[in-house]
Enzyme design. Structure first.
Site, PDB file in Angstrom:
ATOM      1  N   GLU A 252       0.816  -1.211   0.000  1.00  0.00           N
ATOM      2  CA  GLU A 252       0.000   0.000   0.000  1.00  0.00           C
ATOM      3  C   GLU A 252       0.849   1.259   0.000  1.00  0.00           C
ATOM      4  O   GLU A 252       0.623   2.192  -0.772  1.00  0.00           O
ATOM      5  CB  GLU A 252      -0.929   0.005   1.214  1.00  0.00           C
ATOM      6  CG  GLU A 252      -1.822   1.229   1.270  1.00  0.00           C
ATOM      7  CD  GLU A 252      -2.789   1.157   2.417  1.00  0.00           C
ATOM      8  OE1 GLU A 252      -3.459   2.162   2.664  1.00  0.00           O
ATOM      9  OE2 GLU A 252      -2.872   0.102   3.062  1.00  0.00           O
ATOM     10  N   GLY A 285      -6.822   6.167   8.872  1.00  0.00           N
ATOM     11  CA  GLY A 285      -7.537   6.106  10.132  1.00  0.00           C
ATOM     12  C   GLY A 285      -6.991   5.045  11.067  1.00  0.00           C
ATOM     13  O   GLY A 285      -6.933   5.233  12.270  1.00  0.00           O
ATOM     14  N   ALA A 286      -6.589   3.882  10.496  1.00  0.00           N
ATOM     15  CA  ALA A 286      -6.102   2.787  11.319  1.00  0.00           C
ATOM     16  C   ALA A 286      -4.589   2.662  11.296  1.00  0.00           C
ATOM     17  O   ALA A 286      -4.001   2.068  12.197  1.00  0.00           O
ATOM     18  CB  ALA A 286      -6.736   1.461  10.865  1.00  0.00           C
ATOM     19  N   SER A 287      -3.936   3.187  10.265  1.00  0.00           N
ATOM     20  CA  SER A 287      -2.487   3.040  10.161  1.00  0.00           C
ATOM     21  C   SER A 287      -1.893   4.233   9.430  1.00  0.00           C
ATOM     22  O   SER A 287      -2.610   5.042   8.828  1.00  0.00           O
ATOM     23  CB  SER A 287      -2.132   1.744   9.426  1.00  0.00           C
ATOM     24  OG  SER A 287      -2.630   1.776   8.098  1.00  0.00           O
ATOM     25  N   THR A 288      -0.580   4.327   9.480  1.00  0.00           N
ATOM     26  CA  THR A 288       0.116   5.383   8.752  1.00  0.00           C
ATOM     27  C   THR A 288       1.325   4.760   8.071  1.00  0.00           C
ATOM     28  O   THR A 288       1.926   3.803   8.594  1.00  0.00           O
ATOM     29  CB  THR A 288       0.542   6.528   9.689  1.00  0.00           C
ATOM     30  OG1 THR A 288       1.063   7.610   8.912  1.00  0.00           O
ATOM     31  CG2 THR A 288       1.588   6.094  10.694  1.00  0.00           C
ATOM     32  N   GLN A 289       1.671   5.264   6.893  1.00  0.00           N
ATOM     33  CA  GLN A 289       2.783   4.732   6.118  1.00  0.00           C
ATOM     34  C   GLN A 289       3.800   5.822   5.810  1.00  0.00           C
ATOM     35  O   GLN A 289       3.440   6.991   5.653  1.00  0.00           O
ATOM     36  CB  GLN A 289       2.308   4.139   4.782  1.00  0.00           C
ATOM     37  CG  GLN A 289       1.488   2.886   4.903  1.00  0.00           C
ATOM     38  CD  GLN A 289       0.037   3.177   5.214  1.00  0.00           C
ATOM     39  OE1 GLN A 289      -0.524   4.159   4.749  1.00  0.00           O
ATOM     40  NE2 GLN A 289      -0.564   2.336   6.026  1.00  0.00           N
TER      41      GLN A 289
END
Length: 553
Positions: A252, A285-289
């Site tokens: 992603e 909202g649930a994760s960051t990359q």
């Protein structure tokens, strides 16, 4: 160059998974630090401002060898709609319109293209569509992409974008309803894609962090129901073998990097030599990359091997990327963790806690309150408490809570680390002057302020911009009125969302404390480039249309 969609604020659907191959970076470390920090943090209501802790990067040490190799070549992707692709002289139309189509509304023929009249190769159609559904936790959205085959590789022309709420993960235990929730998106595709091209139009549904958090059994039931409905109700060709899946977090982030740098013409075969690439920081909202291409100036320095290392062949060039997806550090999950930690510390101090209690929370703006659902990890279950900012809400106090949540002091086995013990080459040392593009919630939370202030919108943005805004917002309504009282839309946003203080503080901490970027470091925020939505979808679709075309029988 970067623009917003006119339909309103972009509420980013959750992005990302945890580390790949089933290894999750759990959000539990806050509990390890909470007890040890209670004495200090318990005073945050009365303490004054303090400086954020920044830990300088150190020299990398030996890591575990595990290199990911991904090759999208051949063929390299073609330029986007605003860059003319090479075509055969005898295939040119007598007259090409001055303005290229940007959507079905100004496309003269959905089954043809203005770039040529016959395809570059007889084995492929003149026009090809591809459908990518981003299934996030707060909603699902479809990207209907149009390509032509005038050149040796598919040339991207434009996209049609639609979204729906809630997301697939909201249908726990109701897989059939989850599958049906995508009908509106696919019905839109039926309107756009010409009937003769539908059976050869690939479709993929890629779920992100929200669905993974449901658990294996629940998510598998939903994905199976979606696959069956696509086969039974719609004529499109479901991509094989991974047409309906939970997407790997590393893919992603890299796909988002491809999308940005493809559209910015830094990685295509026709890109200028040595064109510097963008780093992409995506906050869902649930994760960051975070994905970037580090440069090691010293001959004895290199990136440590591991799942964070992503070797990418694209446009005839090779790129060695650093990527990581932090599951649990997306904005919505960070909110939950901050609220849970505040309630937990309140219970240790002996103040009101538990169901229906009123808890003072410095991460809510002064004078605001909000009913918050707390997930009780001690006893199990959930309960509601009323969080209030009262007169203690402040950027400085909130920042100390966020520091605990981010676990900056977690054990760093392979140095240097960003936060939560995760290895990352120093952005300061290996990407000192590269451009940083912030996506999704970074854009959402900043855009209302840019719209309200011409001065802010016209000036370069810096990491410190998020901190300055957080300080102002956390002070409460009197400060809002003084600074932005003339902008009704922004005032409505601030009054209706008490967690603006928390959101901006967390974003600043992620950049400054987590990634150790200097406050003066210039950044850009974006949502679109030339009408195309930013994010991972175009990058993933480029890989899909570059493969062998499989039509449905």
């Amino acid at each position: 160059m970067f623009s917003s969609r006119s339909s309103g604020t972009y509420e980013r659907l959750e992005t990302g998974q945890g580390p790949s191959r089933g290894t999750l970076m759990r959000f539990a470390p806050w509990k390890k630090f909470a007890l040890g920090a209670v004495v200090i943090i318990g005073l945050f209501y009365v303490l004054g401002p303090s400086k954020s802790r920044l830990i300088p990067g150190s020299v990398p040490s030996i890591g575990k060898p595990d290199t990911t190799n991904v090759d999208y070549s051949p063929p390299p992707p073609a330029p986007p709609a605003h860059v003319t692709a090479p075509v055969h002289d005898d295939d040119m139309l007598p007259s090409k319109p001055n303005k290229l189509p940007t959507g079905p509304e100004n496309d003269p023929d959905l089954s043809k293209t203005v770039h040529c009249t016959v395809p570059y190769k007889s084995s492929v159609p003149l026009v090809q569509y591809a459908l990518m559904i981003d299934a996030g936790s707060t909603g699902s959205r479809i990207h209907i992409y149009k390509f032509n085959n005038c050149g040796p590789s598919p040339m991207y022309e434009y996209e049609v974008f639609r979204m729906t709420k809630p997301g697939l993960s909201s249908y726990k235990g109701r897989p059939q309803e989850a599958a049906q929730s995508l009908d509106g998106l696919l019905d839109e595709a039926m309107k756009v894609v010409p009937e003769a091209l539908r059976s050869c139009t690939p479709v993929a549904v890629k779920a992100t962090a929200g669905l993974r958090l449901l658990g294996a059994a629940e998510s598998a039931a939903i994905l199976d129901a979606v696959t069956k409905r696509l086969h039974d109700k719609y004529p499109f060709s479901v991509q094989e073998p991974d047409g309906v899946v939970i997407m790997d977090g590393k893919d992603e982030g890299v796909y988002a990097w491809i999308t940005v740098n493809y559209l910015m013409n830094t990685i295509r075969s026709d890109s200028p030599a040595r064109a510097p690439t963008y780093a992409v920081l995506d906050l869902g909202g649930a994760s960051t990359q975070v994905v970037f291409e580090p440069v090691f100036e010293k001959s004895d320095s290199k990136m440590e091997d591991g799942e964070h290392k992503y070797e990418l062949a694209f446009g005839g060039k090779k790129h060695v990327l650093y990527q990581h997806s932090y599951l649990g550090y997306g904005l919505m999950r960070a909110r939950q963790s901050v609220h849970r930690l505040v309630e937990f510390m309140g219970s240790l101090r002996g103040s009101a806690s538990g169901a229906n209690a009123t808890v003072v929370n410095p991460c809510l703006a002064q004078g605001t309150s909000r009913l918050v659902e707390i997930e009780d990890e001690r006893l199990g279950g959930k309960f509601n408490v009323t969080m209030v900012g009262q007169d203690v809400g402040s950027f400085e106090s909130c920042n100390r809570i966020v520091e605990l949540v981010m676990a900056k002091d977690a054990i760093c086995e392979t140095k240097p680390c960003s936060f939560n013990g995760v290895y990352q080459p120093s952005l300061l040392e290996t990407f000192p002057s590269g451009k940083l593009l912030l996506l999704s919630y970074f854009y959402d939370r900043l855009q209302p302020f840019l719209a309200a202030s011409k001065t802010l919108a016209s000036a370069p943005l810096h990491v410190s911009t998020f901190g300055t805004l957080a300080e102002q917002v956390c002070r409460g309504k009197s400060t809002w009125t003084e600074l932005w009282g003339g902008d009704a839309a922004l005032m409505e946003e601030l009054e209706g969302r008490p967690e603006w203080c928390l959101d901006l503080t967390f974003m600043h901490a992620l950049l400054r404390l987590g990634y150790e970027l200097g406050g003066e470091r210039e950044v850009e925020v974006g949502k679109q480039i030339e009408g195309t939505e930013l994010g991972w979808c175009l990058g993933a679709t480029l890989a899909m249309v570059g493969a062998d075309l499989k039509c449905r029988a």
